[in-house]
Scaffold this active site. Structure first.
Site, short mmCIF file in Angstrom:
data_model
loop_
_atom_site.label_atom_id
_atom_site.label_comp_id
_atom_site.label_asym_id
_atom_site.label_seq_id
_atom_site.Cartn_x
_atom_site.Cartn_y
_atom_site.Cartn_z
N PRO A 106 0.82 -1.21 0.00
CA PRO A 106 0.00 0.00 0.00
C PRO A 106 0.85 1.27 0.00
CG PRO A 106 0.16 -0.89 2.21
CD PRO A 106 0.80 -1.89 1.31
N ARG A 135 -1.06 4.88 -0.73
CA ARG A 135 -2.06 5.87 -0.34
C ARG A 135 -2.61 5.66 1.07
NH1 ARG A 135 -5.13 8.40 -4.21
NH2 ARG A 135 -4.52 6.71 -5.61
N CYS A 163 -0.80 30.43 -13.27
CA CYS A 163 -1.39 31.04 -14.46
C CYS A 163 -1.99 29.95 -15.32
CB CYS A 163 -0.33 31.81 -15.22
SG CYS A 163 0.33 33.13 -14.23
C1 LIG Z 1 1.19 2.99 -6.95
C2 LIG Z 1 1.50 1.59 -6.69
C3 LIG Z 1 1.21 1.04 -5.45
C4 LIG Z 1 0.50 1.77 -4.36
O1 LIG Z 1 -0.82 2.07 -4.72
P1 LIG Z 1 -1.76 2.81 -3.66
O2 LIG Z 1 -3.03 3.01 -4.40
O3 LIG Z 1 -1.10 4.10 -3.35
O4 LIG Z 1 -1.88 1.93 -2.48
C5 LIG Z 1 1.59 -0.27 -5.23
N1 LIG Z 1 2.22 -0.98 -6.19
C6 LIG Z 1 2.51 -0.48 -7.39
C7 LIG Z 1 3.21 -1.30 -8.39
C8 LIG Z 1 2.16 0.83 -7.68
O5 LIG Z 1 2.44 1.32 -8.89
#
Ligand SMILES: *Cc1c(COP(=O)(O)O)cnc(C)c1O
Length: 437
Positions: free
Chosen positions: A296, A298, A366
């Protein structure tokens, strides 16, 4: 009026109309550090890490692992926190590798993603001792093998597989997302071919597989579908090549609340459901349980972040539209401009006041598309000098910030146990000029 529903995370409180974040007064923090200002709640970050780490351990014992996808929010202190919490990290560039390295992060616990690693990136990552490469495609695998040979090393890799799952319908389908720019698709035979290539390559060690389906996922079923497809794939690879995968990474993507109408998700309960499915499917397939990873980004940092702005202008175009301009914008939060993302915007010192004006909260770039959030309810007498708070800005804000219009980026201030400290200082005009000859 009751605006308590806007306090969408437990680290937000209203004390006499003033927004407190991680128990601290946002107006005092704005006065101390200036605006625009990114605040991050360190305790919340650690709490979210613990949910993943501890639940995966509970479900899979020493085969359950959490990774932090550091692209969501990356700076040295963040890598140090992850090291202290004992979890691994994903990186996607030499810059993220350099940051982890500089923070003293144990490089053997770093997973290097990206759909286009340059030769420089590959060599740099090997020199830094990056533990595992997540390989996207055959040309990249050949380049990694060749560079590893030059360096006289054997590089552990896992392969990014495209399981063909559409995360919007949450169903396993044969076509959906097979056209992704990431990974090698199972249905086209590309996945099987890259496994063969990895097994034959002298200077890479194949350690298993990776997949990542999508983002802002609120439902276990997308992961359950992923587990179904990936366990079948593992069984097929065992049958075809006699290869048993040691690691299976099922990606990141759990959702967070940006606005009060977003669902609340019990991540631990969802992981338990997915783990249950994993156990059942692995037993059915007659394969050994691999080490299971979730990565994870986010959901570790998003609601641990909040941005404070000072209002510069309130423009009321009679009969048309109202604008509230703030001292930041798409340079520090490009997500509405990029994706039309929703955010909760609050008048930080007037939480109990009537919000009788609807305005677009806009930045100072802008660019007409420089909108933080349209149609925000705010007090009609809002004026220059007042504070606005934008919630849930911990993910993909600082990490996506730019210097468009040569605007310096805000600092990141961490909040911990009633104290605050600067993790990333505010950019200065000297920083802006630093690269110019
Ligand atoms: C962006 C990404 C994540 C994390 O995704 P979230 O939505 O931020 O949890 C995990 N693995 C890979 C390969 C990603 O590109």
């Amino acid at each position: 009026m009751d605006f308590s529903k806007d306090l969408i995370c437990e680290n937000l409180t209203n004390r006499d109309g003033v927004l407190h974040f991680a128990g601290q007064n946002t107006a005092d923090l704005a006065a101390q550090y200036g605006t625009p200002l990114y605040l991050m709640d360190e305790n919340r970050i650690r709490q979210q890490v613990a949910v993943y780490r501890d639940t995966l351990r509970e479900c899979f014992g020493d085969k359950g692992h959490a990774l932090y996808a550091s692209k969501a929010c990356a700076f040295k202190r963040m890598y140090a926190i992850m090291a202290e919490e004992g979890i691994s990290v994903d990186v996607v560039s030499a810059g993220e590798i350099a940051s982890a390295h500089a923070a003293g992060f144990p490089m053997e616990n770093v997973y290097f993603h990206s759909n286009n690693k340059t030769d420089f990136d590959i060599a740099y990552a090997m020199d830094c001792g990056v533990g595992t490469f997540v390989v996207d495609h055959p040309e990249e695998l050949a380049a990694i093998d060749a560079i590893a040979a030059e360096k006289g090393v054997v590089q552990p890799v896992i392969l990014r597989i495209t399981p063909g799952i559409d995360c919007h319908t949450y169903e396993a389908v044969n076509t959906g997302k097979v056209d992704s720019k990431f990974g090698s698709a199972i249905v086209t035979g590309d996945a099987s071919r890259i496994v063969k290539q990895a097994l034959d390559a002298a200077n890479v060690k194949l350690c298993g597989f990776h997949c990542h389906i999508g983002s802002q996922v609120f439902d276990s079923s997308v992961y359950i579908a992923t587990v179904d497809v990936m366990v079948d794939f593992l069984a097929e690879m065992k049958k075809t090549f006699g290869y048993s995968a040691e690691k299976l990474d099922i990606g990141g993507g759990y959702g967070v609340r940006y606005v009060a109408t977003d669902p609340v998700i019990d991540i631990a309960a969802s992981i338990r459901e997915v783990a249950q499915q994993m156990q059942v499917r692995v037993a059915e397939a007659g394969i050994e349980m691999p080490h299971i990873y979730m990565e994870p980004g986010r959901s570790i940092v998003a609601d641990a972040g909040l941005t404070l702005y000072t209002v510069g202008a309130v423009k009321k175009i009679e009969g048309y539209k109202n604008y509230v301009s703030v001292d930041g914008g798409m340079t520090d939060n490009p997500r509405f401009a990029l994706y039309g993302s929703e955010y909760t915007v609050l008048p930080a010192t007037r939480l109990e006041d009537e919000r009788d004006m609807v305005a677009d909260v806009v930045g100072r770039c802008c660019e007409s598309g420089d909108i933080i959030q349209p149609d925000v309810a705010l007090p009609a007498d809002m004026a220059r000098g007042e504070l606005l708070a934008v919630l849930t800005t911990g993910a993909y804000n600082y990490s996506m910030a730019s210097n468009y219009n040569r605007i310096p980026r805000p600092p990141v201030v961490m909040l911990r146990d009633g104290e605050s400290y600067v993790a990333v200082r505010r950019e200065t005009l000297e920083d802006i000029l630093a690269l110019d000859k």
